[in-house]
Design an enzyme around this catalytic site. Structure first.
Site, short mmCIF file in Angstrom:
data_model
loop_
_atom_site.label_atom_id
_atom_site.label_comp_id
_atom_site.label_asym_id
_atom_site.label_seq_id
_atom_site.Cartn_x
_atom_site.Cartn_y
_atom_site.Cartn_z
CG ASP A 65 -1.59 1.18 1.43
OD1 ASP A 65 -2.31 1.66 0.55
OD2 ASP A 65 -1.54 1.67 2.61
CG ASP B 207 -1.77 7.84 0.15
OD1 ASP B 207 -0.82 8.72 0.10
OD2 ASP B 207 -2.61 7.43 -0.74
C1 XBP Z 1 -5.19 6.03 1.03
C2 XBP Z 1 -6.19 6.98 0.48
C3 XBP Z 1 -6.33 8.01 -0.67
C4 XBP Z 1 -5.61 9.34 -0.13
C5 XBP Z 1 -5.83 10.38 -1.17
O1 XBP Z 1 -4.94 5.17 -0.12
O2 XBP Z 1 -7.42 6.97 1.14
O3 XBP Z 1 -7.90 8.47 -0.59
O4 XBP Z 1 -5.90 9.99 0.88
O5 XBP Z 1 -5.83 9.93 -2.68
P1 XBP Z 1 -4.04 4.12 0.02
P2 XBP Z 1 -6.52 10.49 -3.78
O6 XBP Z 1 -3.83 3.83 1.47
O7 XBP Z 1 -4.61 2.87 -0.52
O8 XBP Z 1 -2.60 4.37 -0.71
O9 XBP Z 1 -7.12 12.00 -3.28
O10 XBP Z 1 -5.66 10.53 -4.82
O11 XBP Z 1 -7.63 9.60 -4.01
MG MG Z 2 -2.96 3.21 3.45
#
Ligand code: XBP
Ligand code: MG
Length: 254
Positions: free
Chosen positions: A9, A11
């Site tokens: 993953d 973020d």
């Molecule tokens: C985490 C999320 C994303 C980011 C923002 O994604 O929930 O929505 O907060 O993304 P992950 P966008 O943990 O799966 O990487 O604004 O680009 O949609």
């Molecule tokens: Mg995440």
């Protein structure tokens, strides 16, 4: 079957991008658009229940702004604000303000040396992933990943299993040879939904989440001078101090 593949993953897992990255960028985009929306760190934690920035904006309006009159062109407004958010987010990353979480570079380096296949499965957009990798890891590092499965590649975002199923299918990998590394309950549900054993590294936004079904829950991947603390299993992991390939193989085989 032995370990061949790690799927990460982005973020919250590779880096703490949410509070000081996406959140700050959203607020700048809202101000530019003349919207009186402001997401403080606590509110943002609640909004993270919904994955995807555009989906998060809609959820905010529905749940927290009954006073907001939804205009006819709301979908375009959301799309414009989201694009502006991503421009600000790229600027924040380009300044080098968001470092990788401890242990991420170490594990990726070890995995590359061992010929382990690497992939990304994220809800955010490919450009955001590339910007993070280039600025926080290495300018060449996007190419270290055989596949960057992202955002709108699939119809349903996490906690749906779509993005992990897509990654497994594209790589021709079975769940018996692969681990997912995640940070959140939505991420865990997505990876588990695809049948993957999942290792969680919690952060300030996710440490209270329900991680039932995770193979391992840690406070981070760990570094030689900053060993991880195991949250599950509570008794620790047979003396391991860092999440490395040896531990990854043990997790996969149990
Ligand atoms: C985490 C999320 C994303 C980011 C923002 O994604 O929930 O929505 O907060 O993304 P992950 P966008 O943990 O799966 O990487 O604004 O680009 O949609
Ligand atoms: Mg995440």
């Amino acid at each position: 079957m032995s370990l061949t593949t790690l799927i990460f993953d982005v973020d919250g897992t590779l880096a703490d991008t949410e509070r000081d990255g996406h959140r700050v960028a959203f607020n700048r985009a809202f101000a530019d658009a003349g919207l009186d929306w402001h997401w403080d760190p606590t509110l943002y934690g609640e909004l993270l229940a919904v994955t995807g920035g555009k989906e998060r904006m809609r959820y905010y309006v529905e749940r927290f702004r009954p006073d907001y009159v939804i205009p006819d062109d709301f979908a375009e407004l959301v799309a414009r604000a989201h694009a502006a958010k991503n421009r600000y987010y790229a600027e924040i990353l380009a300044r080098g303000d968001i470092p990788l979480r401890p242990g991420v570079r170490r594990l990726l380096t070890e995995a590359r040396r061992a010929g382990i296949r690497l992939a990304i499965a994220t809800t955010t957009s490919p450009a955001n992933v590339t910007a993070l990798l280039e600025h926080a890891l290495d300018p060449e590092s996007p190419a270290w990943f055989e596949l960057i499965a992202a955002g709108d590649d699939v119809p349903n975002k996490k906690p749906a299993a779509d993005i992990y199923l897509y990654a497994l299918d594209r790589m021709g990998v079975s769940t018996r040879e692969c681990l997912a590394i995640e940070d959140s309950e939505n991420g865990l549900r997505s990876a588990r939904g695809a049948g993957l054993k999942t290792v969680i590294t919690v952060n300030d936004y996710t440490r209270t989440h329900d991680f039932e079904g995770a193979a391992l829950v840690l406070d981070g991947l760990g570094e030689p001078k900053q060993p991880f603390k195991a949250i599950y299993p509570g008794g620790g992991v047979n003396g391991a101090r860092m999440f490395d390939l040896d531990l990854a193989r043990r997790v996969l085989s149990t």
